[in-house]
Write an enzyme that holds these catalytic residues in place. Structure first.
Site, short mmCIF file in Angstrom:
data_model
loop_
_atom_site.label_atom_id
_atom_site.label_comp_id
_atom_site.label_asym_id
_atom_site.label_seq_id
_atom_site.Cartn_x
_atom_site.Cartn_y
_atom_site.Cartn_z
N TRP A 1 0.82 -1.21 0.00
CA TRP A 1 0.00 0.00 0.00
C TRP A 1 0.85 1.25 0.00
CZ3 TRP A 1 -4.36 -0.37 -2.10
CH2 TRP A 1 -5.14 -1.50 -1.95
N ASP B 1 -1.40 6.59 6.32
CA ASP B 1 -2.49 5.75 5.83
C ASP B 1 -2.79 4.74 6.94
OD1 ASP B 1 -4.17 3.93 4.64
OD2 ASP B 1 -2.89 3.53 2.90
N LYS C 1 -12.52 -1.25 6.00
CA LYS C 1 -11.78 -2.21 6.81
C LYS C 1 -12.29 -2.16 8.26
CE LYS C 1 -9.06 -2.53 3.14
NZ LYS C 1 -8.06 -1.66 2.53
C1 LIG Z 1 -7.51 -1.15 1.39
C2 LIG Z 1 -6.39 -0.20 1.55
C3 LIG Z 1 -6.19 0.88 0.68
C4 LIG Z 1 -7.08 1.10 -0.52
O1 LIG Z 1 -8.33 1.47 -0.11
P1 LIG Z 1 -9.49 1.86 -1.15
O2 LIG Z 1 -10.50 2.46 -0.23
O3 LIG Z 1 -9.92 0.61 -1.82
O4 LIG Z 1 -8.93 2.84 -2.10
C5 LIG Z 1 -5.15 1.74 0.93
N1 LIG Z 1 -4.34 1.57 1.98
C6 LIG Z 1 -4.49 0.55 2.84
C7 LIG Z 1 -3.55 0.41 3.99
C8 LIG Z 1 -5.52 -0.36 2.65
O5 LIG Z 1 -5.68 -1.38 3.52
#
Ligand SMILES: *Cc1c(COP(=O)(O)O)cnc(C)c1O
Length: 360
Positions: free
Chosen positions: A101, A172, A196
């Site tokens: 990511w 993030d 998530k």
């Molecule tokens: C799932 C995820 C993303 C991407 O998320 P989207 O909402 O599908 O764009 C980015 N960073 C992390 C750490 C993730 O787990």
């Protein structure tokens, strides 16, 4: 029908209580005669839902007053672009590349200006967090971007103290926001896609310090300008109203659990149970250095990978689903976010032990 044990990395399971409340309120929200899905986003009912969701999130995370909370769209992936668009301002930014990511975030940012990789563990297949002497920071960077929980590799940084010096720290937190208390004031900007650990897909939460607003270039798309979104209370256009409502129900549920201190204890217990099961076995293996193992996403491989398919098929017979690992890593992955009860993790570990006894 019995609910199954859903170990999906995302969209992930939601607390049963929240689903039941949403079901009960679906056609007629609090006696107003319509569903949240049918409301004007500018009406007093929805404005109340949004304000309450923000207030509850602020309380749960103890977000200081000089931070804005935005409810946006486009997922965490749009933030990979929106962050450099708003914050680079002709300067350079640093990225730590600690898994898939953060690598994606780093790549996307390259489209918008100068970005540097300030450290990576890719040579070690992203199985650990970076050692302090592996991080070469630019003290003049516009920001340092990190992913504090790498969902695919199962690597979590447990302490960010001193990580970025005086450089604004951008994180993030998509896959572990709300899993533990954090000190928001250490970060300049925190973002997370909801699907998530917050709610259903469709809303992305951005928490950012006031002084980061207003540095975007004049030609930035209006919708992507944090300052404009903040001025308009995330209501520049129609926000994802139902996803915000669901997130709000999850915040209330978290408060009923006792907040983030209480949920952290349960999360630790769940993760410990699964890691202990993996470490005690000769069939299962987690490749991540113990000090940076994720409490939320636990990848593991079978030392006999020929058993992968039967593991998945037999797990399904035990009501255990979405356990297959990400294709880039292989093996299995159990995502055990806040909504996964400890009984679900027990069902998994018991199945894993039985499977090992009968196949090895
Ligand atoms: C799932 C995820 C993303 C991407 O998320 P989207 O909402 O599908 O764009 C980015 N960073 C992390 C750490 C993730 O787990």
């Amino acid at each position: 029908m019995e609910r199954i044990h859903n170990f999906s990395a995302g969209p992930a399971m939601l607390p049963q209580e929240v689903l039941e409340q949403a079901r009960d309120e679906l056609p007629n929200w609090q006696g107003c005669g319509m569903s949240v899905m049918e409301m004007s986003h500018r009406g007093k009912e929805f404005m109340g839902i949004l304000a309450q969701a923000e207030a509850d999130l602020r309380e749960l995370m103890a977000i200081p007053a000089n931070y804005k909370v935005l409810f946006l769209q486009g997922g965490a992936t749009l933030q990979f672009a929106q962050i450099p668009l708003n914050l680079l301002a002709g300067r350079s930014a640093d990225y730590l590349v600690s898994g898939s990511w953060s690598k994606k975030a780093y790549k996307e940012a390259q489209r918008f200006g100068t970005v540097r990789c300030a450290g990576t563990t890719e040579a070690d297949k992203f199985t650990r967090w970076l050692a302090p002497d592996e991080i070469q920071l630019d003290p003049n960077a516009a920001y340092l971007h990190v992913c504090t929980n790498e969902t695919i590799h199962g690597v979590e940084v447990h302490d960010v103290a001193g990580l970025s010096g005086n450089v604004p720290l951008v994180a993030d937190m998509s896959s572990h926001i709300l899993s533990r208390p954090i000190d928001v004031s250490r970060y300049a900007l925190i973002y997370a896609g909801a699907q998530k650990n917050i709610g259903p897909a469709g809303v992305t939460i951005v928490i950012l310090r006031d002084d980061l607003l207003g540095h975007a270039p004049a030609n930035i798309p209006t919708l992507l300008d944090y300052a404009v979104q903040a001025e308009n209370g995330s209501m520049l256009n129609t926000p994802p109203t139902y996803a915000i409502y669901m997130a709000g129900l999850v915040f209330k549920w978290l408060k009923r659990q006792g907040g983030l201190n209480a949920i952290e204890k349960i999360n630790l217990e769940k993760a410990q149970l699964l890691y202990d099961t993996i470490d005690a076995s000769s069939l299962y293996r987690n490749p991540v250095e113990p000090s940076c193992r994720s409490r939320m996403n636990i990848p593991f491989t079978l030392t006999k990978s020929s058993l992968d398919e039967s593991f998945i098929a037999e797990a399904k017979k035990h009501g255990i689903v979405q356990i297959k690992g990400h294709s880039s890593v292989g093996g299995m992955r159990a995502s055990i976010y806040n909504a996964m009860p400890i009984d679900g993790v027990r069902a998994l570990t018991q199945f894993m032990q039985e499977f090992e006894r009968s196949h090895v």
